[in-house]
Design a protein around this motif. Structure first.
Motif, PDB file in Angstrom:
ATOM      1  N   ASP A 193      37.736  37.240  35.958  1.00  0.00           N
ATOM      2  CA  ASP A 193      37.152  38.515  36.383  1.00  0.00           C
ATOM      3  C   ASP A 193      37.736  39.667  35.581  1.00  0.00           C
ATOM      4  N   ARG A 194      39.050  39.645  35.396  1.00  0.00           N
ATOM      5  CA  ARG A 194      39.717  40.719  34.654  1.00  0.00           C
ATOM      6  C   ARG A 194      39.281  40.727  33.198  1.00  0.00           C
ATOM      7  N   LEU A 195      39.127  39.524  32.630  1.00  0.00           N
ATOM      8  CA  LEU A 195      38.692  39.431  31.237  1.00  0.00           C
ATOM      9  C   LEU A 195      37.275  39.967  31.086  1.00  0.00           C
ATOM     10  N   ARG A 196      36.364  39.603  31.986  1.00  0.00           N
ATOM     11  CA  ARG A 196      34.992  40.108  31.931  1.00  0.00           C
ATOM     12  C   ARG A 196      34.958  41.629  32.089  1.00  0.00           C
ATOM     13  N   TRP A 197      35.809  42.140  32.967  1.00  0.00           N
ATOM     14  CA  TRP A 197      35.826  43.581  33.216  1.00  0.00           C
ATOM     15  C   TRP A 197      36.250  44.352  31.971  1.00  0.00           C
ATOM     16  N   ILE A 198      37.353  43.933  31.338  1.00  0.00           N
ATOM     17  CA  ILE A 198      37.829  44.676  30.171  1.00  0.00           C
ATOM     18  C   ILE A 198      36.871  44.520  28.999  1.00  0.00           C
ATOM     19  N   LYS A 199      36.228  43.365  28.877  1.00  0.00           N
ATOM     20  CA  LYS A 199      35.233  43.173  27.817  1.00  0.00           C
ATOM     21  C   LYS A 199      34.063  44.125  28.032  1.00  0.00           C
ATOM     22  N   LYS A 200      33.651  44.295  29.308  1.00  0.00           N
ATOM     23  CA  LYS A 200      32.567  45.217  29.624  1.00  0.00           C
ATOM     24  C   LYS A 200      32.978  46.655  29.301  1.00  0.00           C
ATOM     25  N   GLN A 201      34.239  47.019  29.644  1.00  0.00           N
ATOM     26  CA  GLN A 201      34.714  48.376  29.388  1.00  0.00           C
ATOM     27  C   GLN A 201      34.693  48.712  27.899  1.00  0.00           C
ATOM     28  N   GLN A 202      35.057  47.749  27.083  1.00  0.00           N
ATOM     29  CA  GLN A 202      35.154  47.972  25.640  1.00  0.00           C
ATOM     30  C   GLN A 202      33.807  47.850  24.937  1.00  0.00           C
ATOM     31  N   ASN A 203      32.802  47.319  25.647  1.00  0.00           N
ATOM     32  CA  ASN A 203      31.461  47.165  25.084  1.00  0.00           C
ATOM     33  C   ASN A 203      31.487  46.383  23.770  1.00  0.00           C
ATOM     34  N   LYS A 204      32.242  45.287  23.770  1.00  0.00           N
ATOM     35  CA  LYS A 204      32.335  44.406  22.616  1.00  0.00           C
ATOM     36  C   LYS A 204      31.728  43.054  22.979  1.00  0.00           C
ATOM     37  N   SER A 205      31.441  42.257  21.965  1.00  0.00           N
ATOM     38  CA  SER A 205      30.813  40.959  22.198  1.00  0.00           C
ATOM     39  C   SER A 205      31.866  39.867  22.379  1.00  0.00           C
ATOM     40  N   VAL A 234      43.054  43.338  24.470  1.00  0.00           N
ATOM     41  CA  VAL A 234      42.798  42.492  25.630  1.00  0.00           C
ATOM     42  C   VAL A 234      44.063  41.754  26.045  1.00  0.00           C
ATOM     43  N   MET A 235      44.784  41.212  25.075  1.00  0.00           N
ATOM     44  CA  MET A 235      46.010  40.473  25.371  1.00  0.00           C
ATOM     45  C   MET A 235      47.059  41.377  26.011  1.00  0.00           C
ATOM     46  N   ARG A 236      47.187  42.603  25.498  1.00  0.00           N
ATOM     47  CA  ARG A 236      48.186  43.538  26.051  1.00  0.00           C
ATOM     48  C   ARG A 236      47.829  43.942  27.475  1.00  0.00           C
ATOM     49  N   GLU A 237      46.575  44.316  27.686  1.00  0.00           N
ATOM     50  CA  GLU A 237      46.191  44.846  28.991  1.00  0.00           C
ATOM     51  C   GLU A 237      46.176  43.766  30.071  1.00  0.00           C
ATOM     52  N   LEU A 238      45.858  42.531  29.695  1.00  0.00           N
ATOM     53  CA  LEU A 238      45.820  41.443  30.668  1.00  0.00           C
ATOM     54  C   LEU A 238      47.133  40.672  30.728  1.00  0.00           C
ATOM     55  N   ASP A 239      48.012  40.928  29.738  1.00  0.00           N
ATOM     56  CA  ASP A 239      49.283  40.211  29.622  1.00  0.00           C
ATOM     57  C   ASP A 239      49.045  38.696  29.578  1.00  0.00           C
ATOM     58  N   LEU A 240      48.086  38.310  28.737  1.00  0.00           N
ATOM     59  CA  LEU A 240      47.738  36.903  28.579  1.00  0.00           C
ATOM     60  C   LEU A 240      47.812  36.531  27.100  1.00  0.00           C
ATOM     61  N   SER A 241      48.068  35.254  26.819  1.00  0.00           N
ATOM     62  CA  SER A 241      48.156  34.793  25.439  1.00  0.00           C
ATOM     63  C   SER A 241      46.771  34.547  24.856  1.00  0.00           C
ATOM     64  N   ALA A 242      46.690  34.497  23.525  1.00  0.00           N
ATOM     65  CA  ALA A 242      45.423  34.197  22.858  1.00  0.00           C
ATOM     66  C   ALA A 242      44.926  32.814  23.264  1.00  0.00           C
ATOM     67  N   GLU A 243      45.840  31.848  23.361  1.00  0.00           N
ATOM     68  CA  GLU A 243      45.459  30.481  23.715  1.00  0.00           C
ATOM     69  C   GLU A 243      44.845  30.424  25.103  1.00  0.00           C
ATOM     70  N   TYR A 244      45.440  31.160  26.041  1.00  0.00           N
ATOM     71  CA  TYR A 244      44.949  31.127  27.420  1.00  0.00           C
ATOM     72  C   TYR A 244      43.586  31.807  27.533  1.00  0.00           C
ATOM     73  N   ILE A 245      43.419  32.926  26.838  1.00  0.00           N
ATOM     74  CA  ILE A 245      42.139  33.632  26.887  1.00  0.00           C
ATOM     75  C   ILE A 245      41.038  32.774  26.273  1.00  0.00           C
ATOM     76  N   LEU A 246      41.337  32.109  25.163  1.00  0.00           N
ATOM     77  CA  LEU A 246      40.362  31.197  24.547  1.00  0.00           C
ATOM     78  C   LEU A 246      39.994  30.075  25.502  1.00  0.00           C
ATOM     79  N   LYS A 247      40.982  29.578  26.236  1.00  0.00           N
ATOM     80  CA  LYS A 247      40.729  28.517  27.219  1.00  0.00           C
ATOM     81  C   LYS A 247      39.794  29.028  28.319  1.00  0.00           C
ATOM     82  N   LEU A 248      40.013  30.248  28.800  1.00  0.00           N
ATOM     83  CA  LEU A 248      39.133  30.827  29.808  1.00  0.00           C
ATOM     84  C   LEU A 248      37.696  30.938  29.279  1.00  0.00           C
TER      85      LEU A 248
END
Length: 254
Positions: A193-205, A234-248
């Motif tokens: 949910d947090r990842l979708r929200w920040i992606k929406k805020q940034q208006n990026k693909s 995205v990584m800074r604001e969510l405090d998540l790694s690149a590997e974890y975000i890719l997994k999501l």
């Protein structure tokens, strides 16, 4: 063994096509009215097909090595398109062949995807989809300008016509009428949910985010402008790694 396309052995009459499309548009319009926009943008999770993709990648790599070593035609092509200067020392022949095959594969995928759209509704599928409804299924606004054809699911069903705004809503690039202020985090209970929200805020693909994350993870240099900076944000604001975000992203098919 030569590849053969799926063929529709039960072609529809024009009247049957019109009736099916009318039912199809009504189905998705009702889903949109119920606020179920996620059902208008479903993708098979990448984790389900990663094994097949690995096999394809290994096959391409193996065939590239064979062709670079044994195919006279390929050797002649490489020789007639030499690399200048220092670059000739940096790009191995088998890698060059791999990229050439990859480009041919891309063209093949585009052609087969277009054919898949025509499997059920025939060569006039895009025209008939546009004619099937005069308003956007999501926003209700008249379709008198730019019409975007969007596939709710890439499984052979035809696309649905949407306005630019309607398409952006489905892709999560705009807030819906029921959302709160764009500056406030809404219903972000999970990492997804947090990842979708920040992606929406940034208006990026999603593609831009994936390219940036892969560049950070592997050190790759090929990515579109701002992709890496977006991924870092995205990584800074969510405090998540690149590997974890890719997994999501893989788990949710984006």
């Amino acid at each position: 063994m030569a590849f053969t396309r799926y063929t529709n052995n039960n072609p529809l009459t024009p009247e049957e096509k019109a009736a099916i499309l009318q039912e199809y548009m009504q189905y998705y319009e009702e889903l949109a009215q119920e606020g179920k926009l996620d059902l208008l943008n479903q993708k098979l999770p990448r984790s389900v097909v990663c094994g097949v993709l690995d096999e394809i990648g290994c096959l391409l790599k193996s065939e590239s090595q064979k062709m670079a070593q044994y195919s006279d035609e390929v050797k002649e092509f490489l020789s007639s398109n030499p690399l200048p200067g220092k670059m000739a020392e940096l790009l191995p022949d088998d890698f060059r062949v791999f990229v050439l095959i990859l480009n041919s594969l891309k063209q093949w995928v585009m052609a087969e995807s277009a054919y898949c759209d025509r499997y059920l509704m025939g060569v006039t599928v895009r025209k008939n989809c546009r004619k099937a409804i005069d308003h956007c299924l999501v926003t209700g606004e008249p379709l008198n300008g730019t019409v975007e054809l969007h596939h709710p699911v890439r499984d052979g069903r035809p696309p649905i016509p949407l306005s630019k705004k309607g398409h952006a809503l489905i892709e999560g690039q705009l807030a819906t009428d029921g959302d709160e202020s764009i500056g406030e985090e809404v219903n972000c209970e999970t990492d997804w949910d947090r990842l979708r929200w920040i992606k929406k805020q940034q208006n990026k693909s999603w593609v831009q985010l994936r390219e940036g994350l892969m560049a950070i993870k592997t050190g790759g240099m090929i990515y579109r402008p701002n992709a890496k900076s977006f991924a870092n944000k995205v990584m800074r604001e969510l405090d998540l790694s690149a590997e974890y975000i890719l997994k999501l992203m893989d788990e949710n098919g984006v």
